[in-house]
Design an enzyme around this catalytic site. Sequence first.
Site, PDB file in Angstrom:
ATOM      1  N   GLY A  29       2.676  -2.640  -5.172  1.00  0.00           N
ATOM      2  CA  GLY A  29       3.979  -2.268  -4.609  1.00  0.00           C
ATOM      3  C   GLY A  29       4.942  -3.441  -4.619  1.00  0.00           C
ATOM      4  O   GLY A  29       4.600  -4.548  -5.041  1.00  0.00           O
ATOM      5  N   GLY A  82       0.417  -3.415   0.846  1.00  0.00           N
ATOM      6  CA  GLY A  82       1.517  -2.871   1.637  1.00  0.00           C
ATOM      7  C   GLY A  82       1.176  -1.498   2.179  1.00  0.00           C
ATOM      8  O   GLY A  82       0.023  -1.043   2.105  1.00  0.00           O
ATOM      9  N   ASP A  84       3.278   2.566   3.334  1.00  0.00           N
ATOM     10  CA  ASP A  84       4.505   3.360   3.479  1.00  0.00           C
ATOM     11  C   ASP A  84       4.771   3.697   4.941  1.00  0.00           C
ATOM     12  O   ASP A  84       5.918   3.817   5.347  1.00  0.00           O
ATOM     13  CB  ASP A  84       4.397   4.637   2.642  1.00  0.00           C
ATOM     14  CG  ASP A  84       4.226   4.303   1.175  1.00  0.00           C
ATOM     15  OD1 ASP A  84       5.123   3.636   0.622  1.00  0.00           O
ATOM     16  OD2 ASP A  84       3.188   4.637   0.588  1.00  0.00           O
ATOM     17  N   LYS A  94      -0.326   5.581   2.526  1.00  0.00           N
ATOM     18  CA  LYS A  94      -0.104   4.761   1.342  1.00  0.00           C
ATOM     19  C   LYS A  94      -0.019   5.674   0.112  1.00  0.00           C
ATOM     20  O   LYS A  94      -0.335   6.847   0.179  1.00  0.00           O
ATOM     21  CB  LYS A  94      -1.240   3.748   1.161  1.00  0.00           C
ATOM     22  CG  LYS A  94      -1.235   2.679   2.223  1.00  0.00           C
ATOM     23  CD  LYS A  94      -2.292   1.607   2.026  1.00  0.00           C
ATOM     24  CE  LYS A  94      -2.437   1.096   0.621  1.00  0.00           C
ATOM     25  NZ  LYS A  94      -1.172   0.596   0.035  1.00  0.00           N
ATOM     26  N   GLU A 103      -6.515   1.706  -4.466  1.00  0.00           N
ATOM     27  CA  GLU A 103      -6.286   0.904  -3.244  1.00  0.00           C
ATOM     28  C   GLU A 103      -7.367   1.205  -2.212  1.00  0.00           C
ATOM     29  O   GLU A 103      -7.888   0.299  -1.554  1.00  0.00           O
ATOM     30  CB  GLU A 103      -4.897   1.222  -2.676  1.00  0.00           C
ATOM     31  CG  GLU A 103      -3.766   0.692  -3.548  1.00  0.00           C
ATOM     32  CD  GLU A 103      -2.388   1.153  -3.126  1.00  0.00           C
ATOM     33  OE1 GLU A 103      -1.421   0.495  -3.527  1.00  0.00           O
ATOM     34  OE2 GLU A 103      -2.264   2.157  -2.417  1.00  0.00           O
ATOM     35  N   LYS A 121       8.452   0.208   8.561  1.00  0.00           N
ATOM     36  CA  LYS A 121       7.292   1.056   8.216  1.00  0.00           C
ATOM     37  C   LYS A 121       6.475   1.468   9.448  1.00  0.00           C
ATOM     38  O   LYS A 121       5.606   2.316   9.368  1.00  0.00           O
ATOM     39  CB  LYS A 121       6.368   0.308   7.234  1.00  0.00           C
ATOM     40  CG  LYS A 121       7.054  -0.212   5.966  1.00  0.00           C
ATOM     41  CD  LYS A 121       7.263   0.867   4.962  1.00  0.00           C
ATOM     42  CE  LYS A 121       7.875   0.407   3.647  1.00  0.00           C
ATOM     43  NZ  LYS A 121       7.001  -0.278   2.744  1.00  0.00           N
TER      44      LYS A 121
HETATM   45  C1  5RP Z   1       1.322   1.913  -3.535  1.00  0.00           C
HETATM   46  C2  5RP Z   1       1.330   1.720  -2.074  1.00  0.00           C
HETATM   47  C3  5RP Z   1       2.241   0.681  -1.534  1.00  0.00           C
HETATM   48  O1  5RP Z   1       1.525  -0.228  -0.786  1.00  0.00           O
HETATM   49  C4  5RP Z   1       3.283   1.347  -0.670  1.00  0.00           C
HETATM   50  O2  5RP Z   1       3.918   2.360  -1.418  1.00  0.00           O
HETATM   51  C5  5RP Z   1       4.323   0.334  -0.173  1.00  0.00           C
HETATM   52  O3  5RP Z   1       5.067  -0.108  -1.240  1.00  0.00           O
HETATM   53  P1  5RP Z   1       6.265  -1.131  -1.085  1.00  0.00           P
HETATM   54  O4  5RP Z   1       5.652  -2.453  -0.777  1.00  0.00           O
HETATM   55  O5  5RP Z   1       6.939  -1.092  -2.431  1.00  0.00           O
HETATM   56  O6  5RP Z   1       7.171  -0.634   0.014  1.00  0.00           O
HETATM   57  O7  5RP Z   1       0.632   2.336  -1.318  1.00  0.00           O
HETATM   58  O8  5RP Z   1       0.494   2.979  -3.906  1.00  0.00           O
END
Ligand code: 5RP
Length: 218
Positions: A29, A82, A84, A94, A103, A121
């Site tokens: 991400g 990271g 969401d 996520k 992941e 988040k």
């Molecule tokens: C990818 C993920 C990421 O960790 C999640 O989407 C967060 O992304 P970002 O750091 O761009 O906000 O789960 O599959």
Amino acid sequence: MDALQLKQLVAQAALKYVEPNTVLGVGTGSTVDCFLDALAAAGIPLKGAVSSSVRSEKKLREMGVPIVDMNDVTELSVYIDGADEIDPAFHLVKGGGGALTREKIVADISRQFVCIADASKMVGVLGKFPLPVEVLPMSREAVARKLTALGGQVKERAGFVTDNGNLILDVSGLAITDPVAMEQQINQWPGVVTNGLFALRKADVVLLGTPNGVETRS
Ligand code: 5RP
């Protein structure tokens, strides 16, 4: 401070969890991209990395970090990724980047999961961010019907194929009050590879970027 600066702030703070000369678990991400930039700038030597996506793998290779096949390790000491959404118990949603399955696999063999995110988040209850569900292509409609029956509105992620050759269904409108139960329920349906709830294996440490600095929760 803008969103990118908050990500860079937590990325920098995550460096202290990296154990030099070990194999590191690396998520996916834009926040992880900032972390990898910070790692490269800091020059911390690594034996290698187990990556959760083709995207992160490419960046790691460019940095000169050897990519380690997960089959060649039994355990990782640290996984950095990271999210969401994060609830107060550190359950996560996520998969916004579509890398949820790998992941989850890498997080599962890691002793410590360090989640890095900007403070936006954090939520009280998961579910505002559409829950990603990776499905085998032939099961798309059958799984979508089950998700609709759960109360969700289902949208196939347009033009997107995961690193594993599958599809993503994004499910909005779910109030996820029992993340463990929902993770287990959806994952047992035939055709589901995994869903984006990280509740059975949640984060151990959360680093949150705020305008006042990094907040560490554990
Ligand atoms: C990818 C993920 C990421 O960790 C999640 O989407 C967060 O992304 P970002 O750091 O761009 O906000 O789960 O599959």
